[in-house]
Design an enzyme around this catalytic site. Structure first.
Site, PDB file in Angstrom:
ATOM      1  N   GLU A  31       0.831  -1.223   0.000  1.00  0.00           N
ATOM      2  CA  GLU A  31       0.000   0.000   0.000  1.00  0.00           C
ATOM      3  C   GLU A  31       0.860   1.265   0.000  1.00  0.00           C
ATOM      4  O   GLU A  31       0.519   2.262   0.619  1.00  0.00           O
ATOM      5  CB  GLU A  31      -0.972   0.012   1.190  1.00  0.00           C
ATOM      6  CG  GLU A  31      -1.921  -1.160   1.237  1.00  0.00           C
ATOM      7  CD  GLU A  31      -2.697  -1.367  -0.054  1.00  0.00           C
ATOM      8  OE1 GLU A  31      -2.841  -0.405  -0.829  1.00  0.00           O
ATOM      9  OE2 GLU A  31      -3.154  -2.493  -0.289  1.00  0.00           O
ATOM     10  N   GLY A  32       1.961   1.216  -0.730  1.00  0.00           N
ATOM     11  CA  GLY A  32       2.883   2.338  -0.780  1.00  0.00           C
ATOM     12  C   GLY A  32       3.932   2.171   0.298  1.00  0.00           C
ATOM     13  O   GLY A  32       3.624   2.264   1.492  1.00  0.00           O
TER      14      GLY A  32
END
Length: 595
Positions: free
Chosen positions: A438-439
């Site tokens: 998620e980044g």
């Protein structure tokens, strides 16, 4: 591995005494969520996660999901637990009532998310991504799409996924190669491969709704040319029933360090050129739509770090009380290891940082609620800015602490921590992914200093620092609050000074800004954490002064806040020099000479 017990009392204290959840529940939309309902939901959530999900955690680790001819089978007990989870209404706790959800605020949904993540991290990822898909379709979908997908997703009969990453396009999403070709009926044919797709295939839900990024012919380069498509596993007939299987396949599952129970799939779309998808949002605006999912998932991943930190703390505390080793320096008697100073240091570090980052995440959720639903636009704008600022903190600080604290917990176990049977190794292994997906946390830091600090010319981060400074000035002039007041003042001033320097480098040398981004995220997170811990301590002191009989718990809140200020804050004060040093030494060695 000992079973998990949700810290309901801690959660209630954070909601009420630290972030003041009544600012949310007093809104007309949430006025039914009174104290009794909140407590009832937390208690029921604790029962379900402790009794049903926690016992499956080790089972999932030892019996990973498997794939055969494209069919994925999850660990024993997962399917039955998922059905029970959905039947009890947990899947739609914050979803719109119109589509069968309970319509409760995110500030109340996040503690339940944390419980599920603590009890069984692998299991939690399926409803987490479904929740993100619900948000994306609810915000960007057409009325037809909402009516087609949302009720089934909210009920959990169908699950959702997020499809970004490709073999050649990881963090650089703009490099993706998946293609979409518009058809005469308005649908699109999707072709490409996606990797790291969590719950991309499984047998727990009747249908899986994939949200897939792909590129239209002649689309602009980079992220400006990406569109988002709804790609169901089974095509939905006009009457809402399931039709034929779509042209998509789970090619393989990854063999991972942790979260073994969660199937991480390589998905292939359109092998037979018949994979049907439906555009959501506008053409070439897919990243904007996907960010609705990603921001929701980032907060949930940060919460996963909190959750595993909590799980690690419970396990380490139990072991420290049971393991007799050595002689107490205070009593000179044989003692459990909890009597030793360094074990106390590690336990207090885990306890205080877990409470601090939990408060940050809950404040983040509260800010999202007020940004979306507060009737006064100026107030809503304030909380939009705060939510933007807190999201990278929640994700990165939360996931970093999940790793650091599970490692500390393993250290408390000593040699037994390195032995799989104790279970603490699984917590560490499960926690490690949270700083990556998620980044990555480096990307969160770049987002913070590269975008979030400059929004509205720095209006929102300056307002937060002013709020903390004003609060600090009003703290009591007592021995009990002396270190809290001193170090909170120090770190707030230093954080503000570093933010100004980082902003000054935006135009002069953006690499200077980015070189200081990761240590600055830790500094700002610690400042906000200290502030929220201090708010909890002040509330605890006021309650004690007003005759609250829960003396041991409330005094513990003050002591933990003092520990955070005295022992945690000083570890980041020295980061200012590193933050403002710039990038010179980062590039002083030629890339070919690193060896």
């Amino acid at each position: 591995m000992s079973d998990y017990q949700a810290p309901v009392k801690e959660m209630n204290f954070t909601l009420n005494d630290v972030i003041d959840v009544k600012e949310v529940t007093s809104l007309e939309k949430f006025q039914d969520a009174d104290d009794d309902l909140i407590e009832a939901i937390l208690i029921e959530g604790a029962k379900f996660t402790g009794d049903v999900l926690s016992p499956l955690n080790r089972i999932g680790d030892l019996n990973p999901s498997t794939v055969s001819d494209g069919v994925v089978t999850t660990p024993p007990g997962f399917k039955e637990a998922y059905q029970q989870y959905c039947e009890n209404g947990w899947n739609g706790i914050t979803a719109n009532i119109e589509y069968g959800g309970q319509g409760l605020p995110h500030a109340l949904g996040l503690p339940i998310t944390e419980m599920v993540e603590s009890a069984n991290s692998s299991f939690s990822l399926c409803p987490m991504l479904t929740s993100s898909a619900i948000l994306a379709i609810g915000k960007h979908g057409t009325e037809e799409q909402k009516n087609t997908y949302l009720e089934k997703l909210v009920s959990g009969v169908w699950s959702g996924t997020m499809n970004l990453t490709e073999p050649n396009a990881g963090s650089d999403v703009g490099a993706l190669r998946s293609k979409a070709q518009k058809q005469s009926d308005g649908s699109y044919l999707i072709k490409g491969q996606k990797i790291y797709i969590t719950y991309g295939e499984h047998e727990m839900a009747e249908n899986i709704i994939h949200l897939v990024l792909a590129r239209l012919p002649d689309a602009p380069e980079g992220t400006r040319g990406i569109s988002l498509f709804i790609v169901p596993k089974y095509i939905i007939n006009d009457d809402g029933s399931l039709g034929k299987r779509n042209d998509l396949t789970c090619v393989s599952l990854e063999h991972k360090m942790g979260i073994h129970g969660s199937p991480t799939c390589t998905m292939s779309y359109g092998d037979n050129n018949q994979c049907v998808g439906y555009l959501i949002g506008e053409e070439n605006k897919g990243m904007m739509t996907m960010f609705t999912m990603m921001n929701d998932a980032r907060l949930a991943v940060g919460s996963q770090g909190v959750a595993l930190s909590e799980r690690a703390y419970q396990m380490a505390l139990e072991y420290a009380n049971e393991r007799v080793q050595g002689m107490s320096l205070k009593t000179r008697n044989q003692s459990p290891i909890i009597e030793h100073p360094d074990v106390r240091r590690m336990l207090m570090t885990i306890k205080s940082t877990t409470e601090a980052v939990r408060a940050i995440a809950y404040l983040n959720a509260k800010s999202i609620d007020l940004a979306q639903h507060h009737p006064d636009e100026k107030t809503a704008e304030k909380y939009r800015g705060l939510a933007d600022l807190l999201t990278p903190l929640s994700k990165a600080y939360g996931s970093d602490l999940g790793i650091e604290n599970s490692s500390l917990a393993m250290q408390i176990f000593g040699g037994m921590g390195y032995i799989e049977e104790t279970g603490i190794a699984q917590v560490y292994r499960d926690a490690r992914i949270n700083a990556i997906y998620e980044g990555t946390n480096g990307i969160q830091a770049m987002d913070l200093v590269g975008r979030k600090l400059s929004i509205d010319n720095g209006k929102h981060w300056r307002a937060l620092h002013d709020e903390i400074s004003n609060f600090t000035e009003k703290l009591p002039e007592t021995i009990e609050f002396a270190v809290i007041k001193k170090n909170l003042s120090k770190i707030t001033a230093m954080s503000k000074e570093c933010a100004e320097w980082l902003l000054s480098q935006h135009n002069e040398s953006i690499t200077n800004t980015m070189a200081g981004s990761v240590p600055y995220l830790r500094m700002l997170s610690t400042a906000v954490g200290c502030y929220l811990m201090a708010k909890g301590a002040l509330s605890a002191r006021n309650r004690l002064d007003n005759g609250d009989i829960d003396k041991e718990f409330l005094e513990g809140k003050i002591i933990t806040s003092r520990y955070y200020a005295e022992q945690i804050v000083p570890t980041v004060l020295g980061l200012a020099e590193a933050i403002k040093a710039g990038d010179e030494l980062f590039y002083a060695i030629d890339k070919n000479n690193f060896a």
